[in-house]
Design an enzyme around this catalytic site. Structure first.
Site, PDB file in Angstrom:
ATOM      1  N   ARG A 114       0.928  -1.426   0.082  1.00 38.71           N
ATOM      2  CA  ARG A 114       0.141   0.300   0.154  1.00 38.71           C
ATOM      3  C   ARG A 114       0.652   1.139  -0.067  1.00 38.71           C
ATOM      4  NH1 ARG A 114      -3.716  -3.062   3.468  1.00 38.71           N
ATOM      5  NH2 ARG A 114      -5.133  -3.656   2.165  1.00 38.71           N
ATOM      6  N   LYS A 167       3.232  11.386 -11.176  1.00 40.84           N
ATOM      7  CA  LYS A 167       2.281  10.670 -11.903  1.00 40.84           C
ATOM      8  C   LYS A 167       3.305   9.392 -12.263  1.00 40.84           C
ATOM      9  CE  LYS A 167       0.373  12.930 -15.584  1.00 40.84           C
ATOM     10  NZ  LYS A 167      -0.380  13.647 -16.376  1.00 40.84           N
ATOM     11  N   GLU A 174      10.094  17.459 -25.030  1.00 40.45           N
ATOM     12  CA  GLU A 174       9.147  17.910 -23.515  1.00 40.45           C
ATOM     13  C   GLU A 174       9.738  19.157 -23.174  1.00 40.45           C
ATOM     14  OE1 GLU A 174       6.731  16.268 -22.852  1.00 40.45           O
ATOM     15  OE2 GLU A 174       6.959  14.162 -22.509  1.00 40.45           O
ATOM     16  N   LYS A 221       7.973  22.953 -13.734  1.00 41.57           N
ATOM     17  CA  LYS A 221       7.345  21.852 -13.512  1.00 41.57           C
ATOM     18  C   LYS A 221       6.819  21.676 -11.950  1.00 41.57           C
ATOM     19  CE  LYS A 221       5.582  17.421 -14.170  1.00 41.57           C
ATOM     20  NZ  LYS A 221       5.664  15.958 -14.870  1.00 41.57           N
ATOM     21  N   GLU A 233      -3.834  17.209 -11.187  1.00 40.69           N
ATOM     22  CA  GLU A 233      -4.256  17.701 -12.503  1.00 40.69           C
ATOM     23  C   GLU A 233      -5.816  18.073 -12.753  1.00 40.69           C
ATOM     24  OE1 GLU A 233      -1.889  15.356 -15.305  1.00 40.69           O
ATOM     25  OE2 GLU A 233      -3.832  15.372 -16.696  1.00 40.69           O
ATOM     26  N   ARG A 266      -2.371  21.781 -14.386  1.00 46.09           N
ATOM     27  CA  ARG A 266      -1.258  20.916 -14.795  1.00 46.09           C
ATOM     28  C   ARG A 266      -1.626  20.374 -15.900  1.00 46.09           C
ATOM     29  NH1 ARG A 266       1.120  15.903 -10.869  1.00 46.09           N
ATOM     30  NH2 ARG A 266       2.518  15.335 -12.610  1.00 46.09           N
ATOM     31  N   ASN A 326       0.052  18.659 -20.852  1.00 46.69           N
ATOM     32  CA  ASN A 326      -0.601  17.607 -21.703  1.00 46.69           C
ATOM     33  C   ASN A 326      -0.489  17.996 -23.364  1.00 46.69           C
ATOM     34  OD1 ASN A 326      -0.876  15.436 -19.865  1.00 46.69           O
ATOM     35  ND2 ASN A 326      -2.920  16.413 -19.201  1.00 46.69           N
ATOM     36  N   HIS A 345      -0.071  16.160 -26.263  1.00 42.90           N
ATOM     37  CA  HIS A 345      -0.108  14.598 -26.040  1.00 42.90           C
ATOM     38  C   HIS A 345      -1.237  13.937 -26.135  1.00 42.90           C
ATOM     39  CE1 HIS A 345       3.535  15.286 -23.445  1.00 42.90           C
ATOM     40  NE2 HIS A 345       3.593  14.360 -23.274  1.00 42.90           N
ATOM     41  N   HIS A 374      -0.082  10.703 -27.873  1.00 44.25           N
ATOM     42  CA  HIS A 374      -0.476   9.311 -27.136  1.00 44.25           C
ATOM     43  C   HIS A 374      -0.961   8.411 -28.385  1.00 44.25           C
ATOM     44  CE1 HIS A 374      -0.316  10.555 -22.804  1.00 44.25           C
ATOM     45  NE2 HIS A 374       0.916  10.502 -23.163  1.00 44.25           N
ATOM     46  N   HIS A 430       8.053   8.319 -27.207  1.00 43.01           N
ATOM     47  CA  HIS A 430       7.582   9.338 -26.734  1.00 43.01           C
ATOM     48  C   HIS A 430       7.554  10.816 -27.134  1.00 43.01           C
ATOM     49  CE1 HIS A 430       4.314  10.793 -23.710  1.00 43.01           C
ATOM     50  NE2 HIS A 430       5.432  11.751 -23.188  1.00 43.01           N
TER      51      HIS A 430
HETATM   52  N1  LIG Z   1       5.080  10.480 -15.632  1.00 42.67           N
HETATM   53  C1  LIG Z   1       5.010  11.561 -16.044  1.00 42.67           C
HETATM   54  O1  LIG Z   1       4.588  12.570 -15.735  1.00 42.67           O
HETATM   55  C2  LIG Z   1       5.667  11.224 -17.666  1.00 42.67           C
HETATM   56  C3  LIG Z   1       6.044  12.457 -18.229  1.00 42.67           C
HETATM   57  C4  LIG Z   1       6.564  12.244 -19.598  1.00 42.67           C
HETATM   58  C5  LIG Z   1       6.672  10.887 -20.108  1.00 42.67           C
HETATM   59  N2  LIG Z   1       6.477   9.922 -19.489  1.00 42.67           N
HETATM   60  C6  LIG Z   1       6.757   8.618 -19.782  1.00 42.67           C
HETATM   61  O2  LIG Z   1       8.188   8.692 -19.929  1.00 42.67           O
HETATM   62  C7  LIG Z   1       8.288   7.548 -21.037  1.00 42.67           C
HETATM   63  C8  LIG Z   1       9.241   7.809 -21.826  1.00 42.67           C
HETATM   64  O3  LIG Z   1      10.610   7.928 -21.180  1.00 42.67           O
HETATM   65  P1  LIG Z   1      12.013   8.057 -21.932  1.00 42.67           P
HETATM   66  O4  LIG Z   1      11.832   9.075 -23.138  1.00 42.67           O
HETATM   67  O5  LIG Z   1      12.970   8.530 -20.902  1.00 42.67           O
HETATM   68  O6  LIG Z   1      11.970   6.524 -22.435  1.00 42.67           O
HETATM   69  P2  LIG Z   1      13.001   5.213 -21.550  1.00 42.67           P
HETATM   70  O7  LIG Z   1      12.504   5.246 -20.263  1.00 42.67           O
HETATM   71  O8  LIG Z   1      12.415   4.148 -22.428  1.00 42.67           O
HETATM   72  O9  LIG Z   1      14.422   5.429 -22.220  1.00 42.67           O
HETATM   73  C9  LIG Z   1      14.694   5.561 -23.285  1.00 42.67           C
HETATM   74  C10 LIG Z   1      15.956   4.684 -23.634  1.00 42.67           C
HETATM   75  O10 LIG Z   1      17.009   5.174 -23.284  1.00 42.67           O
HETATM   76  C11 LIG Z   1      17.782   4.093 -22.388  1.00 42.67           C
HETATM   77  N3  LIG Z   1      18.707   4.950 -21.317  1.00 42.67           N
HETATM   78  C12 LIG Z   1      17.953   5.484 -20.189  1.00 42.67           C
HETATM   79  N4  LIG Z   1      18.965   6.127 -19.703  1.00 42.67           N
HETATM   80  C13 LIG Z   1      20.499   5.999 -20.459  1.00 42.67           C
HETATM   81  C14 LIG Z   1      21.496   6.522 -20.321  1.00 42.67           C
HETATM   82  N5  LIG Z   1      21.883   7.518 -19.322  1.00 42.67           N
HETATM   83  N6  LIG Z   1      22.360   6.008 -21.354  1.00 42.67           N
HETATM   84  C15 LIG Z   1      22.198   5.314 -22.335  1.00 42.67           C
HETATM   85  N7  LIG Z   1      20.728   4.785 -22.494  1.00 42.67           N
HETATM   86  C16 LIG Z   1      19.859   5.190 -21.427  1.00 42.67           C
HETATM   87  C17 LIG Z   1      16.735   3.315 -21.698  1.00 42.67           C
HETATM   88  O11 LIG Z   1      17.320   1.985 -21.647  1.00 42.67           O
HETATM   89  C18 LIG Z   1      15.812   3.106 -23.132  1.00 42.67           C
HETATM   90  O12 LIG Z   1      16.340   2.213 -24.062  1.00 42.67           O
HETATM   91  C19 LIG Z   1       7.028   7.043 -21.690  1.00 42.67           C
HETATM   92  O13 LIG Z   1       6.394   6.117 -21.284  1.00 42.67           O
HETATM   93  C20 LIG Z   1       6.193   8.389 -21.102  1.00 42.67           C
HETATM   94  O14 LIG Z   1       4.895   7.824 -21.005  1.00 42.67           O
HETATM   95  C21 LIG Z   1       5.717   9.988 -18.009  1.00 42.67           C
HETATM   96 ZN   LIG Z   2       5.316  13.344 -22.222  1.00 44.09          ZN
END
Ligand SMILES: NC(=O)c1ccc[n+]([C@@H]2O[C@H](COP(=O)([O-])OP(=O)(O)OC[C@H]3O[C@@H](n4cnc5c(N)ncnc54)[C@H](O)[C@@H]3O)[C@@H](O)[C@H]2O)c1
Ligand SMILES: [Zn+2]
Length: 366
Positions: free
Chosen positions: A124, A146, A188, A230, A240, A244, A248, A251, A255, A267
Site C-alpha cells: 500500500r 504521476k 518535452e 514543472k 491535475e 497541470r 498535456n 499529448h 499518445h 514518446h
Molecule cells: N509520469 C510522467 O509525468 C511522464 C511525463 C512524460 C513522459 N512519461 C513517460 O516517460 C516514458 C518515456 O521516457 P524516456 O523517453 O525516458 O524512455 P525510456 O525510459 O524508454 O528511455 C529511453 C531509452 O534510453 C535508455 N537509457 C536510459 N538512460 C540512459 C543513459 N543514461 N544512457 C544510455 N541509454 C539510456 C533506456 O534504456 C531506453 O532504451 C513514456 O512512457 C512516457 O509516457 C511520463
Molecule cells: Zn510526455
C-alpha cells in the site's frame, strides 16, 4: 440511517527536494543513509541502465553500508505493462520488502513510471526516489508523482499519484544517451516552454545550435528551468484538475500516435508531432497565429525532431485511441491548445472532423 463524515486533514508534509547538478549521483548513498529508513534499498532499473550505471550505483550503496538489491526489466516502452509490474511485485516480496524500505527508480521515463507505480502499490505504498537518466525524465517525468503503465486499450491508462521523496538529476549521465533519445527529451523541453514560458522558448530559439549532450553547462540550465516550471505547476495543481493539464500539450495526439504505431515512434517524437498537429488545429480554430505556429515548427526542426504525421497503417486504431484518451469527456477528446508561445487554453472541445482533416493533410505533406 446515520451520516458520518470522515475528516481527512493533510497531516504529513510531502514536500521534496530536486537536486539538479553534474555529479548529483555521488551524493545519493549519503542522502539515503541520512533518511534512516529501516531495511533494504531496492533499485529498479532497465536492462540498459543496469549495465551503464546500475551496478556501479549498487556497489556504491553497498560500500556505504546499505543492503541493496538491484532488479531490472527489459528496456523499452513495451515493458510498461501489468506482467512486468507483477514480476517486480513478486521479486520485491521475495526480497522481503517492508513499508519502511526504499525503492530507487533508476532510468528513463519508463523506469520512473513503472517503478513508481510498483512503489505506489506494494504494501500500500513504499517511499521512492527518482533518479532519472534520460533528458526526458530529467526535465519532466521524474517530477510530479504521476506513475503508471499502459493498457492494450491505450497509453498510461492504469496508474496512480505517488510523489517521490527526492529527485536526483545528474546531467553527466546523459553522455551515454543515444542521440535519438536525447532529441526525444528536447520535445518535452519545447512543450514546457511553449505551454508556460515564452522567455524559455526564446532562449531555446537563440541557443538551439548549441544544445547538445556535450554542453553540460547549457543542459544544466535548461533542465533546471524546466524542473522549476514543472515543480511550480505540480505545487499549484498536484492532481491535475486545472493548470497541470497544460503539460498535456501535444499529448492527446502524441499518445494516439504512440499506441497506434505499436510504440515504434518514441514518446518525445510523438509529442513533437502532436505539438505541431494540435497547434495546427489551434491555428485553424483562430486561436494561434501562423507566425507562432511557424516558430514552433522551426524550433522543433532545429532540435532534430519530426513534425509531420507518420504513415499510419491503421487509421481506425489511431482515431479510436484518440477517444480512449484519459482527457476525454463523454467520448469527446478535450484538448489543450496553444494560444500563443508561452500560454495555452485547457479543455477545448474540438470538432472531430477538423482533427481528422489536419491529421490527413499532415500525412500528405510529411
Ligand atoms: N509520469 C510522467 O509525468 C511522464 C511525463 C512524460 C513522459 N512519461 C513517460 O516517460 C516514458 C518515456 O521516457 P524516456 O523517453 O525516458 O524512455 P525510456 O525510459 O524508454 O528511455 C529511453 C531509452 O534510453 C535508455 N537509457 C536510459 N538512460 C540512459 C543513459 N543514461 N544512457 C544510455 N541509454 C539510456 C533506456 O534504456 C531506453 O532504451 C513514456 O512512457 C512516457 O509516457 C511520463
Ligand atoms: Zn510526455
Amino acid at each position: 440511517m446515520s451520516k458520518i463524515t470522515v475528516h481527512l486533514a493533510q497531516t504529513v508534509d510531502r514536500s521534496y527536494r530536486i537536486e539538479v547538478k553534474p555529479g548529483a549521483l555521488d551524493s545519493l548513498a549519503a542522502f539515503i543513509l541520512r533518511q534512516r529508513r529501516g531495511s533494504k534499498v531496492f533499485i529498479i532499473t532497465d536492462s540498459n541502465v543496469e549495465m551503464l550505471v546500475g551496478r556501479k550505483i549498487q556497489r556504491k550503496m553497498y560500500e556505504a553500508g546499505l543492503e541493496t538489491l538491484l532488479l531490472s526489466f527489459p528496456a523499452g516502452e513495451k515493458s510498461k505493462n501489468q506482467r512486468i509490474v507483477h514480476a517486480l511485485h513478486t521479486q520485491l516480496l521475495a526480497g522481503d520488502i517492508r513499508r519502511d524500505s526504499l525503492i530507487v527508480a533508476l532510468g528513463g521515463g519508463v523506469v520512473g513510471d513503472v517503478a513508481g507505480y510498483v512503489a505506489a502499490t506494494i504494501s500500500r505504498g513504499v517511499a521512492f526516489i527518482q533518479v532519472p537518466t534520460t533528458l526526458l525524465s530529467q526535465v519532466d517525468s521524474s517530477v510530479g508523482g504521476k506513475v503508471g503503465i499502459n493498457h492494450p486499450r491505450g497509453k498510461n491508462l492504469i496508474g496512480a499519484f505517488h510523489q517521490p521523496m527526492a529527485v536526483f538529476v545528474d546531467p553527466d549521465v546523459l553522455r551515454t544517451l543515444p542521440q535519438r533519445e536525447f532529441c526525444s527529451g528536447l520535445a518535452e523541453v519545447v512543450k514546457i516552454a511553449a505551454a508556460l514560458d515564452r522567455r524559455l522558448f526564446q532562449f531555446l530559439e537563440r541557443n538551439a545550435h548549441r544544445v547538445s549532450k556535450s554542453n553540460p553547462k547549457l543542459l544544466t540550465e535548461i533542465i533546471s528551468r524546466c524542473v522549476a516550471l514543472k515543480a511550480a505547476v505540480v505545487e499549484a495543481d498536484e492532481f491535475e484538475s486545472g493548470l497541470r493539464r497544460s503539460l498535456n500539450l501535444g499529448h492527446t495526439i502524441g499518445h494516439a500516435i504512440e499506441s497506434s504505431t505499436n510504440y515504434s515512434i518514441n514518446h518525445g517524437e510523438a509529442v513533437a508531432i502532436g505539438l505541431v498537429t494540435e497547434s495546427t488545429v489551434a491555428h485553424r480554430m483562430g486561436l494561434l497565429s501562423s507566425r507562432e505556429l511557424d516558430r514552433l515548427i522551426s524550433l522543433l526542426k532545429k532540435l532534430g525532431l519530426p513534425t509531420g504525421m507518420p504513415q499510419l497503417r491503421n487509421t481506425t486504431k489511431f482515431f479510436s485511441s484518440l477517444s480512449a484518451d484519459k482527457k476525454s469527456v463523454g467520448g469527446r477528446a478535450k484538448y489543450v491548445l496553444l494560444s500563443a508561445i508561452g500560454s495555452c487554453v485547457i479543455g477545448v472541445d474540438v470538432s472531430t472532423t477538423l482533427v481528422q482533416n489536419v491529421v490527413m493533410e499532415s500525412r500528405r505533406v510529411r
